[in-house]
Motif scaffolding. Structure first.
Motif, PDB file in Angstrom:
ATOM      1  N   GLY A   1       0.931  -1.162   0.206  1.00  0.00           N
ATOM      2  CA  GLY A   1       0.031   0.142  -0.122  1.00  0.00           C
ATOM      3  C   GLY A   1       0.681   1.415   0.289  1.00  0.00           C
ATOM      4  O   GLY A   1       0.663   2.394  -0.229  1.00  0.00           O
ATOM      5  N   GLY A   2       2.165   1.336   0.515  1.00  0.00           N
ATOM      6  CA  GLY A   2       2.717   2.342   0.613  1.00  0.00           C
ATOM      7  C   GLY A   2       3.600   2.514  -0.685  1.00  0.00           C
ATOM      8  O   GLY A   2       3.562   3.604  -0.996  1.00  0.00           O
ATOM      9  N   LEU A   3       4.054   1.572  -1.495  1.00  0.00           N
ATOM     10  CA  LEU A   3       4.132   1.964  -2.819  1.00  0.00           C
ATOM     11  C   LEU A   3       3.460   2.763  -3.776  1.00  0.00           C
ATOM     12  O   LEU A   3       3.677   3.302  -4.260  1.00  0.00           O
ATOM     13  CB  LEU A   3       4.749   0.405  -3.325  1.00  0.00           C
ATOM     14  CG  LEU A   3       6.420  -0.069  -2.561  1.00  0.00           C
ATOM     15  CD1 LEU A   3       6.139  -1.556  -3.132  1.00  0.00           C
ATOM     16  CD2 LEU A   3       7.347   0.668  -3.000  1.00  0.00           C
ATOM     17  N   LEU A   4       1.791   1.749  -2.861  1.00  0.00           N
ATOM     18  CA  LEU A   4       0.830   2.229  -4.320  1.00  0.00           C
ATOM     19  C   LEU A   4       0.808   3.962  -4.089  1.00  0.00           C
ATOM     20  O   LEU A   4       0.052   4.761  -4.638  1.00  0.00           O
ATOM     21  CB  LEU A   4      -0.191   1.389  -4.038  1.00  0.00           C
ATOM     22  CG  LEU A   4      -1.387   2.145  -4.964  1.00  0.00           C
ATOM     23  CD1 LEU A   4      -1.199   2.188  -6.430  1.00  0.00           C
ATOM     24  CD2 LEU A   4      -2.996   1.369  -4.579  1.00  0.00           C
ATOM     25  N   LEU A   5       0.630   4.422  -2.684  1.00  0.00           N
ATOM     26  CA  LEU A   5       0.587   5.510  -2.159  1.00  0.00           C
ATOM     27  C   LEU A   5       2.196   6.512  -2.730  1.00  0.00           C
ATOM     28  O   LEU A   5       1.460   7.696  -3.333  1.00  0.00           O
ATOM     29  CB  LEU A   5       0.568   5.884  -0.625  1.00  0.00           C
ATOM     30  CG  LEU A   5       0.422   7.049  -0.433  1.00  0.00           C
ATOM     31  CD1 LEU A   5      -1.150   7.729  -0.852  1.00  0.00           C
ATOM     32  CD2 LEU A   5       0.166   7.287   1.207  1.00  0.00           C
TER      33      LEU A   5
ATOM     34  N   ALA B   1      10.777  15.812  -7.480  1.00  0.00           N
ATOM     35  CA  ALA B   1       9.719  15.417  -7.416  1.00  0.00           C
ATOM     36  C   ALA B   1      10.930  13.862  -6.800  1.00  0.00           C
ATOM     37  O   ALA B   1      10.530  12.797  -5.475  1.00  0.00           O
ATOM     38  CB  ALA B   1       8.879  15.171  -7.891  1.00  0.00           C
ATOM     39  N   LEU B   2      11.665  13.139  -7.415  1.00  0.00           N
ATOM     40  CA  LEU B   2      11.948  12.063  -7.658  1.00  0.00           C
ATOM     41  C   LEU B   2      13.168  12.276  -6.589  1.00  0.00           C
ATOM     42  O   LEU B   2      13.738  11.329  -5.940  1.00  0.00           O
ATOM     43  CB  LEU B   2      12.897  11.453  -9.059  1.00  0.00           C
ATOM     44  CG  LEU B   2      11.576  11.067  -9.701  1.00  0.00           C
ATOM     45  CD1 LEU B   2      12.006  11.126 -11.255  1.00  0.00           C
ATOM     46  CD2 LEU B   2      11.113  10.154  -9.140  1.00  0.00           C
ATOM     47  N   THR B   3      13.748  13.352  -6.720  1.00  0.00           N
ATOM     48  CA  THR B   3      15.198  13.645  -5.641  1.00  0.00           C
ATOM     49  C   THR B   3      14.467  13.518  -3.972  1.00  0.00           C
ATOM     50  O   THR B   3      15.175  13.320  -3.036  1.00  0.00           O
ATOM     51  CB  THR B   3      15.545  15.257  -6.136  1.00  0.00           C
ATOM     52  OG1 THR B   3      16.067  14.794  -6.924  1.00  0.00           O
ATOM     53  CG2 THR B   3      16.939  15.681  -5.245  1.00  0.00           C
ATOM     54  N   ALA B   4      13.609  14.179  -4.051  1.00  0.00           N
ATOM     55  CA  ALA B   4      12.661  13.875  -2.751  1.00  0.00           C
ATOM     56  C   ALA B   4      12.393  12.463  -1.851  1.00  0.00           C
ATOM     57  O   ALA B   4      12.590  11.930  -1.234  1.00  0.00           O
ATOM     58  CB  ALA B   4      10.824  14.850  -3.250  1.00  0.00           C
ATOM     59  N   VAL B   5      12.048  11.604  -3.220  1.00  0.00           N
ATOM     60  CA  VAL B   5      11.584  10.533  -3.239  1.00  0.00           C
ATOM     61  C   VAL B   5      12.968   9.657  -2.861  1.00  0.00           C
ATOM     62  O   VAL B   5      13.427   8.886  -2.042  1.00  0.00           O
ATOM     63  CB  VAL B   5      10.992   9.457  -4.273  1.00  0.00           C
ATOM     64  CG1 VAL B   5      11.157   8.116  -4.091  1.00  0.00           C
ATOM     65  CG2 VAL B   5       9.885  10.268  -4.685  1.00  0.00           C
TER      66      VAL B   5
ATOM     67  N   THR C   1       8.325   5.289   3.667  1.00  0.00           N
ATOM     68  CA  THR C   1       7.578   6.137   4.641  1.00  0.00           C
ATOM     69  C   THR C   1       8.442   7.051   4.513  1.00  0.00           C
ATOM     70  O   THR C   1       7.990   9.147   4.392  1.00  0.00           O
ATOM     71  CB  THR C   1       7.745   6.104   5.993  1.00  0.00           C
ATOM     72  OG1 THR C   1       7.304   4.696   6.339  1.00  0.00           O
ATOM     73  CG2 THR C   1       7.309   6.876   6.817  1.00  0.00           C
ATOM     74  N   GLY C   2       9.469   7.614   4.207  1.00  0.00           N
ATOM     75  CA  GLY C   2      10.377   8.580   4.511  1.00  0.00           C
ATOM     76  C   GLY C   2      10.302   9.368   3.013  1.00  0.00           C
ATOM     77  O   GLY C   2       9.639  10.551   2.694  1.00  0.00           O
ATOM     78  N   ALA C   3       9.592   8.268   1.851  1.00  0.00           N
ATOM     79  CA  ALA C   3       9.882   8.723   0.345  1.00  0.00           C
ATOM     80  C   ALA C   3       8.369   9.643   0.187  1.00  0.00           C
ATOM     81  O   ALA C   3       8.314  10.802  -0.019  1.00  0.00           O
ATOM     82  CB  ALA C   3       9.769   8.343  -0.486  1.00  0.00           C
ATOM     83  N   ILE C   4       7.131   9.181   1.199  1.00  0.00           N
ATOM     84  CA  ILE C   4       6.247   9.665   1.341  1.00  0.00           C
ATOM     85  C   ILE C   4       6.234  11.089   1.552  1.00  0.00           C
ATOM     86  O   ILE C   4       6.103  12.390   1.818  1.00  0.00           O
ATOM     87  CB  ILE C   4       5.069   8.393   2.067  1.00  0.00           C
ATOM     88  CG1 ILE C   4       4.905   7.699   0.421  1.00  0.00           C
ATOM     89  CG2 ILE C   4       3.849   9.498   1.741  1.00  0.00           C
ATOM     90  CD1 ILE C   4       3.618   6.350   1.026  1.00  0.00           C
ATOM     91  N   LEU C   5       6.905  11.016   3.020  1.00  0.00           N
ATOM     92  CA  LEU C   5       6.924  11.858   3.656  1.00  0.00           C
ATOM     93  C   LEU C   5       7.068  13.782   3.584  1.00  0.00           C
ATOM     94  O   LEU C   5       6.908  14.539   3.099  1.00  0.00           O
ATOM     95  CB  LEU C   5       7.616  12.198   5.112  1.00  0.00           C
ATOM     96  CG  LEU C   5       7.734  12.861   6.644  1.00  0.00           C
ATOM     97  CD1 LEU C   5       7.369  12.130   7.557  1.00  0.00           C
ATOM     98  CD2 LEU C   5       8.526  14.069   6.212  1.00  0.00           C
TER      99      LEU C   5
END
Length: 355
Positions: free
Chosen positions: A25-29, A75-79, A311-315
């Motif tokens: 679910g985290g990957l999808l989010l 965006a990818l750098t944030a991930v 979680t770090g990528a999403i945050l």
């Protein structure tokens, strides 16, 4: 105890299934937030248009320019940075056996800030491009990054050297990191005291962590270093589980504790040094995200490592998107928002844990 057909306890199967569902679910989010983030900004792009553009279709030349040159690398750098800082924090908490372990516990960020201050002060790399507020640029960002990275490695190797002399105990590593952090902070303040207005502005500007300053080249370096370190962390996931149970227990299971601890610290520090050198100081991601994941799926590093990355990528991606929109057309550095959000969340986690 109930067993399924494969002689695996049903409760254990459900326990594992919940963790796998959380990661899936985290990957999808993450993908959903990534597509949404690319479409948000002064120029609004629908998720469908953003997705088609990323798939190679030319919806609009203007959209191509905005997505491929500005928003997608940001965006990818944030991930990548969020994943790297979070997994480094999770590993630090294991090898230090300290819930306050994070990429910044050992003073690496303070060393990087001191290196940037040295490059601005001694090499005169900071200039004011206009009289507008915040119009500060670094003349040679790669040189500043290199100097910052070198000082990060100096701090890392100093901790390793002292730890080897004192048999690499977690207490020695933490105390050495605190001392080095205080030393480099004092050095930075010393340089700032004697800096002129432009140099001082450039030093402060560098410390504001911001993923917008990264290009495709920086993204590639950050991603490669984070991925390589993550592979090693994954290969040693059982060792981290054993170390969290105590050094004596881990040694009884055949784990070479000192080697795992020093290598893990070196790789986590290397990931942090690369991210901080390119992006500046981004706090609380590596501290809060592993704690959040522990509350949700437990301490098993087989699942904690990938879940912390996600979680770090999403945050960080969500924080960067919010920082980009809050004061539009002005852009708020993402480090400001992560500090504002991270501190209350961490306090809440402490209070909830005590209950």
């Amino acid at each position: 105890m109930h067993f399924d057909d494969g002689q695996i306890p049903v409760e254990y199967s459900r326990h594992i299934r919940r963790k796998v569902l959380f990661i899936s679910g985290g990957l999808l989010l993450t993908i959903m937030v990534l597509i949404s983030s690319i479409g948000m900004g002064p120029v609004s792009i629908s998720p469908l248009q953003a997705l088609l553009t990323m798939m190679g279709e030319t919806v609009s030349k203007r959209f191509d320019l905005i997505i491929w040159n500005i928003r997608l690398p940001q965006a990818l750098t944030a991930v990548a940075a969020g994943a790297g800082l979070s997994v480094a924090g999770a590993v630090m908490q294991a090898i230090l056996r300290n819930p306050l372990g994070s990429p910044f516990t050992l003073g690496i960020s303070h060393a990087a800030a001191f290196g940037a201050a040295i490059s601005v002060m001694v090499l005169d790399l900071g200039t004011m491009t206009s009289s507008n507020v915040g119009a500060v640029t670094i003349n040679s960002p790669y040189l500043t990054t290199a100097v910052s990275f070198c000082f990060s490695l100096i701090a890392t190797f100093a901790i390793i050297a002292i730890s080897r002399l004192r048999r690499a105990t977690p207490e020695v590593m933490v105390l050495t990191g605190v001392a080095l952090g205080a030393l480099f902070t004092a050095g930075t303040m010393f340089l700032q005291y004697f800096a002129d207005d432009v140099q001082l502005a450039a030093m402060v500007f560098w410390t504001f962590g911001d993923v917008a300053r990264a290009t495709w080249t920086e993204l590639g370096i950050i991603s490669a270093v984070t991925f390589a370190a993550y592979i090693w962390f994954t290969l040693n996931r059982w060792n981290f589980n054993a170390i969290e149970a105590g050094d004596e227990t881990a040694k009884g299971l055949g784990v070479k504790v000192e080697r795992v601890r020093l290598t893990g610290m070196l790789l986590a520090s290397l990931v942090t040094a690369v991210i901080v050198s390119f992006l500046g100081i981004i706090g609380f991601v590596g501290l809060v995200c592993p704690h959040m994941v522990r509350r949700l799926i437990g301490d098993d590093y087989r699942f904690l490592l990938p879940a912390s990355c996600i979680t770090g990528a999403i945050l960080l991606l969500g924080a960067d998107t919010a920082a980009r929109l809050m004061l539009a057309p002005n852009v708020l550095p993402v480090s400001v928002l992560t500090a504002f959000l991270g501190a209350p969340v961490f306090i809440w986690l402490i209070i909830r844990g005590n209950k």
